[in-house]
Design an enzyme around this catalytic site. Structure first.
Site, PDB file in Angstrom:
ATOM      1  N   ARG A  44       2.495   4.585  -1.016  1.00 41.76           N
ATOM      2  CA  ARG A  44       3.223   5.832  -1.220  1.00 41.76           C
ATOM      3  C   ARG A  44       4.258   5.837  -2.323  1.00 41.76           C
ATOM      4  O   ARG A  44       4.683   6.899  -2.756  1.00 41.76           O
ATOM      5  CB  ARG A  44       3.866   6.267   0.098  1.00 41.76           C
ATOM      6  N   ARG A  53      -5.550   9.528  -3.447  1.00 37.30           N
ATOM      7  CA  ARG A  53      -5.680   9.720  -1.995  1.00 37.30           C
ATOM      8  C   ARG A  53      -5.721  11.197  -1.585  1.00 37.30           C
ATOM      9  O   ARG A  53      -5.965  11.492  -0.416  1.00 37.30           O
ATOM     10  CB  ARG A  53      -4.505   9.045  -1.282  1.00 37.30           C
TER      11      ARG A  53
HETATM   12  O1  1CP Z   1       4.039  -3.469   7.017  1.00 37.09           O
HETATM   13  C1  1CP Z   1       3.646  -4.452   7.671  1.00 37.09           C
HETATM   14  O2  1CP Z   1       4.280  -4.983   8.587  1.00 37.09           O
HETATM   15  C2  1CP Z   1       2.329  -5.033   7.290  1.00 37.09           C
HETATM   16  C3  1CP Z   1       1.325  -5.132   8.370  1.00 37.09           C
HETATM   17  C4  1CP Z   1       0.754  -3.786   8.689  1.00 37.09           C
HETATM   18  C5  1CP Z   1       1.072  -2.958   9.766  1.00 37.09           C
HETATM   19  C6  1CP Z   1       2.099  -3.198  10.846  1.00 37.09           C
HETATM   20  C7  1CP Z   1      -0.238  -3.151   7.914  1.00 37.09           C
HETATM   21  C8  1CP Z   1      -0.845  -3.764   6.724  1.00 37.09           C
HETATM   22  N1  1CP Z   1      -0.575  -1.989   8.548  1.00 37.09           N
HETATM   23  C9  1CP Z   1       0.226  -1.819   9.670  1.00 37.09           C
HETATM   24  C10 1CP Z   1       0.166  -0.674  10.606  1.00 37.09           C
HETATM   25  C11 1CP Z   1       0.429   0.586   9.889  1.00 37.09           C
HETATM   26  N2  1CP Z   1      -0.501   1.227   9.125  1.00 37.09           N
HETATM   27  C12 1CP Z   1       1.638   1.283   9.788  1.00 37.09           C
HETATM   28  C13 1CP Z   1       2.956   0.902  10.458  1.00 37.09           C
HETATM   29  C14 1CP Z   1       3.238   1.779  11.610  1.00 37.09           C
HETATM   30  C15 1CP Z   1       4.285   1.201  12.548  1.00 37.09           C
HETATM   31  O3  1CP Z   1       5.482   1.308  12.197  1.00 37.09           O
HETATM   32  O4  1CP Z   1       3.899   0.650  13.586  1.00 37.09           O
HETATM   33  C16 1CP Z   1       1.406   2.401   8.969  1.00 37.09           C
HETATM   34  C17 1CP Z   1       2.374   3.480   8.579  1.00 37.09           C
HETATM   35  C18 1CP Z   1       0.044   2.318   8.558  1.00 37.09           C
HETATM   36  C19 1CP Z   1      -0.665   3.241   7.633  1.00 37.09           C
HETATM   37  C20 1CP Z   1      -0.836   2.707   6.265  1.00 37.09           C
HETATM   38  N3  1CP Z   1      -1.359   1.463   5.945  1.00 37.09           N
HETATM   39  C21 1CP Z   1      -0.572   3.390   5.060  1.00 37.09           C
HETATM   40  C22 1CP Z   1      -0.046   4.816   4.948  1.00 37.09           C
HETATM   41  C23 1CP Z   1      -1.132   5.718   5.326  1.00 37.09           C
HETATM   42  C24 1CP Z   1      -1.237   6.968   4.550  1.00 37.09           C
HETATM   43  O5  1CP Z   1      -1.501   7.987   5.234  1.00 37.09           O
HETATM   44  O6  1CP Z   1      -1.137   6.959   3.314  1.00 37.09           O
HETATM   45  C25 1CP Z   1      -0.932   2.544   4.003  1.00 37.09           C
HETATM   46  C26 1CP Z   1      -0.861   2.824   2.525  1.00 37.09           C
HETATM   47  C27 1CP Z   1      -1.421   1.324   4.579  1.00 37.09           C
HETATM   48  C28 1CP Z   1      -1.956   0.181   3.813  1.00 37.09           C
HETATM   49  C29 1CP Z   1      -1.647  -1.170   4.272  1.00 37.09           C
HETATM   50  N4  1CP Z   1      -1.359  -1.568   5.553  1.00 37.09           N
HETATM   51  C30 1CP Z   1      -1.140  -2.923   5.566  1.00 37.09           C
HETATM   52  C31 1CP Z   1      -1.340  -3.418   4.263  1.00 37.09           C
HETATM   53  C32 1CP Z   1      -1.194  -4.857   3.854  1.00 37.09           C
HETATM   54  C33 1CP Z   1      -1.688  -2.321   3.457  1.00 37.09           C
HETATM   55  C34 1CP Z   1      -2.157  -2.217   2.020  1.00 37.09           C
HETATM   56  C35 1CP Z   1      -1.918  -3.157   1.014  1.00 37.09           C
HETATM   57  C36 1CP Z   1      -0.512  -3.232   0.430  1.00 37.09           C
HETATM   58  O7  1CP Z   1       0.309  -4.008   0.969  1.00 37.09           O
HETATM   59  O8  1CP Z   1      -0.258  -2.624  -0.610  1.00 37.09           O
END
Ligand code: 1CP
Length: 357
Positions: A44, A53
């Site tokens: 984001r 996206r």
């Molecule tokens: O942030 C961390 O602790 C990393 C581990 C993790 C977790 C807890 C990832 C890896 N995903 C998640 C769950 C998750 N997925 C959450 C957290 C919610 C909570 O607080 O419990 C959220 C908001 C998501 C959604 C998500 N994942 C988004 C946003 C979605 C959207 O609508 O645009 C995005 C961009 C991701 C990508 C993502 N998730 C995790 C990684 C390693 C990545 C992508 C690679 C990177 O790091 O750039």
């Protein structure tokens, strides 16, 4: 005329990759500058991410090799970071084996029917590479595009995955999760075994397709006490790290609020221990012990302050990191939405300048 092996372009790439600052630091070898990448570097904060996206739900984006490839490359192009992290999410392997879940904008993963009994645990089937062909395809594309820049594969650790499954979504206290761990150790063990196999299978697909390192995200494990970590979490994370170690790639192990667990996380077998912003890296180095590199740990909130503050706090992180046998600069957790991308570009340059030999 005999052509020397190393002159073959593929071999040259392999050699340059092996010698990249990121992989050298993972192996605790000397580097000519401290490598940098950022957790959640894709996403984001980037206008080019929001553009690609537009109208594509998160889980659909995670199944499209063209989008995965583009989004993974965006932060490498823009920030000049030393590693890429595969664009996906920790719940993608769960979705791939049929768990009914969605990633809701502004919320995170939401599970339709939370997992709270034997039948629900048994219903989570094993992951095979055929369940995630788009992951292998995107990793192969990326390995070609990235040249000598390493690609980090990743997965959620069993505790953190279990928390989403049991709670049904993001949780503050992880109460139901801990209640199952304390009150139903048999059911807990069955769920953790299942998730260990799933995580291993998901990591294997990424490494076998060409990922150069992996990170195991145990984001919410800081909710667990050291005694419970030892009996109810450590054995599963250790099995994952041990078995992935056989594939020969460096392993990074990261948790948030896990200062009290750093010693045990180190025992779990990673090459690199990720540290959040709560524990200074010189203190973390003592807790983690010899034979490990550290990753971290600038507080992501720092990026909302004037540059002079960012600079002095970054110097402090770099100074504390001198106590570690190897250091990969990162934030103490993921890049926050609304972070100015130009600040991350400047920070990457600053760390490179400050640590140049
Ligand atoms: O942030 C961390 O602790 C990393 C581990 C993790 C977790 C807890 C990832 C890896 N995903 C998640 C769950 C998750 N997925 C959450 C957290 C919610 C909570 O607080 O419990 C959220 C908001 C998501 C959604 C998500 N994942 C988004 C946003 C979605 C959207 O609508 O645009 C995005 C961009 C991701 C990508 C993502 N998730 C995790 C990684 C390693 C990545 C992508 C690679 C990177 O790091 O750039």
């Amino acid at each position: 005329m005999a052509v020397h092996q190393a002159e073959h372009p593929t071999d040259q790439r392999a050699a340059a990759l092996r010698d990249s600052p990121f992989l050298r630091a993972c192996r605790r070898e000397p580097v000519d500058r401290t490598p940098v990448w950022y957790m959640r570097q894709a996403g984001r904060a980037l206008p080019e991410y929001l553009r690609v996206r537009e109208g594509v739900p998160m889980l659909e984006a995670c199944r499209r090799p063209d989008l995965i490839t583009e989004i993974t490359l965006q932060p490498v192009r823009r920030y000049g970071v030393d590693a890429a992290i595969f664009f996906s999410d920790i719940v993608v392997p769960l979705k791939a084996v049929g768990v009914d879940l969605d990633i809701k904008p502004g919320v995170g993963p939401v599970i339709a029917e939370p997992v709270r009994d034997e039948a629900a645990v048994r219903a989570i089937r094993a992951l095979t590479p055929d369940d995630v062909p788009y992951v292998a395809e995107a990793v192969r594309n990326l390995a070609g595009e990235l040249g000598a820049t390493p690609l980090i594969g990743f997965a959620g650790a069993p505790f953190t995955l279990a928390s989403y499954l049991i709670e049904g979504g993001p949780s503050k206290g992880h109460d139901r999760t801990k209640a199952m761990m304390y009150g139903r150790p048999d059911l807990w063990a069955a769920l953790m075994e299942t998730l260990t196999d799933l995580t291993l299978a998901f990591l294997r697909v990424q490494v076998e397709a060409g990922a150069s390192a992996i990170q195991l995200f145990d984001s919410w494990v800081g909710a667990v006490s050291p005694i419970d970590y030892r009996t109810s979490v450590l054995p599963y994370s250790r099995r994952i790290l041990d078995e992935i170690g056989e594939l020969g790639v460096p392993r990074i192990h990261f948790g948030v609020g896990a200062g009290e667990l750093l010693g045990q996380m180190s025992e779990a077998g990673a090459d690199v221990v990720g540290v959040d912003w709560r524990v200074p890296l010189d203190v973390a180095a003592k807790r983690v012990g010899p034979g490990k590199a550290l990753q971290g740990n600038l507080d992501p909130a720092t990026l909302f302050t004037p540059w002079s503050v960012i600079e002095s706090r970054t110097r402090l992180v770099l100074d504390n990191a001198k106590a570690a046998e190897g250091h990969i600069f990162n934030l103490g957790h993921g890049v926050q939405p609304r972070t100015d991308p130009d600040v991350l570009t400047r920070l990457t340059e600053f760390v490179h300048e400050q640590t140049a030999k």
